[in-house]
Scaffold this motif. Sequence first.
Motif, PDB file in Angstrom:
ATOM      1  N   ALA A  61      -0.426   5.375  -7.317  1.00 52.91           N
ATOM      2  CA  ALA A  61      -1.208   6.468  -7.891  1.00 52.91           C
ATOM      3  C   ALA A  61      -1.743   6.129  -9.264  1.00 52.91           C
ATOM      4  O   ALA A  61      -1.255   5.318  -9.968  1.00 52.91           O
TER       5      ALA A  61
ATOM      6  N   ASP B  23       0.857  -1.188   0.000  1.00 56.64           N
ATOM      7  CA  ASP B  23       0.000   0.000   0.000  1.00 56.64           C
ATOM      8  C   ASP B  23       0.892   1.236   0.000  1.00 56.64           C
ATOM      9  O   ASP B  23       1.316   1.704   1.044  1.00 56.64           O
ATOM     10  N   TRP B  24       1.219   1.697  -1.202  1.00 51.58           N
ATOM     11  CA  TRP B  24       2.051   2.885  -1.371  1.00 51.58           C
ATOM     12  C   TRP B  24       3.374   2.748  -0.612  1.00 51.58           C
ATOM     13  O   TRP B  24       3.825   3.669   0.058  1.00 51.58           O
TER      14      TRP B  24
ATOM     15  N   SER C 120      -6.837   5.062  -8.138  1.00 53.78           N
ATOM     16  CA  SER C 120      -5.628   4.328  -7.767  1.00 53.78           C
ATOM     17  C   SER C 120      -5.441   3.174  -8.730  1.00 53.78           C
ATOM     18  O   SER C 120      -6.395   2.639  -9.276  1.00 53.78           O
TER      19      SER C 120
ATOM     20  N   GLY D 199     -12.185   5.874   3.704  1.00 56.37           N
ATOM     21  CA  GLY D 199     -10.747   6.155   3.739  1.00 56.37           C
ATOM     22  C   GLY D 199     -10.374   6.999   2.543  1.00 56.37           C
ATOM     23  O   GLY D 199     -11.046   7.967   2.211  1.00 56.37           O
ATOM     24  N   PHE D 200      -9.302   6.601   1.861  1.00 53.87           N
ATOM     25  CA  PHE D 200      -8.874   7.293   0.652  1.00 53.87           C
ATOM     26  C   PHE D 200      -9.983   7.251  -0.381  1.00 53.87           C
ATOM     27  O   PHE D 200     -10.645   6.234  -0.571  1.00 53.87           O
ATOM     28  N   ASN D 201     -10.175   8.366  -1.058  1.00 50.77           N
ATOM     29  CA  ASN D 201     -11.123   8.436  -2.164  1.00 50.77           C
ATOM     30  C   ASN D 201     -10.415   9.051  -3.357  1.00 50.77           C
ATOM     31  O   ASN D 201      -9.767  10.092  -3.227  1.00 50.77           O
ATOM     32  N   GLY D 202     -10.519   8.392  -4.494  1.00 50.74           N
ATOM     33  CA  GLY D 202      -9.896   8.893  -5.708  1.00 50.74           C
ATOM     34  C   GLY D 202      -9.368   7.738  -6.534  1.00 50.74           C
ATOM     35  O   GLY D 202      -9.521   6.569  -6.183  1.00 50.74           O
TER      36      GLY D 202
ATOM     37  N   GLU E 142      -8.003  -0.289   6.929  1.00 48.97           N
ATOM     38  CA  GLU E 142      -7.874   0.667   5.833  1.00 48.97           C
ATOM     39  C   GLU E 142      -8.564   0.292   4.529  1.00 48.97           C
ATOM     40  O   GLU E 142      -8.548   1.080   3.584  1.00 48.97           O
TER      41      GLU E 142
END
Length: 111
Positions: free
Chosen positions: A111, A38-39, A93, A88-91, A56
């Motif tokens: 990303a 994860d990144w 990937s 959590g993260f939105n966008g 997460e």
Amino acid sequence: MSAESPLPPVVSAFLDAANARDTAAWLRTFAPDGAVDDWGRVFTGYEAVRGWSDAEFIGARVTLDVTEVSTGPGDEDVTVLAQVGGDGFNGPSHFTFTVREGLIGLMRITA
């Protein structure tokens, strides 16, 4: 593999289980020594992968809307571009899956 090509069955199962928030089915898509990157943070083995997911991923009510699918050189890796939603993260990937013997050996998020 083009965007119209079907995903490997285990990657489809991964996506379906994640969107259904079915942790048990989701974990079954990984090899016993499978890992999530994860990144740059790496979680290896069922216990570590589940802990990461509980905090997460599935535990954050993730949703994955696939917008593109591609393969790496020699079709060894499958990359899915997805719009991520949830708590959590939105966008967007990229999720790159290394599949071996029908299971996910590595899932890398970038990303």
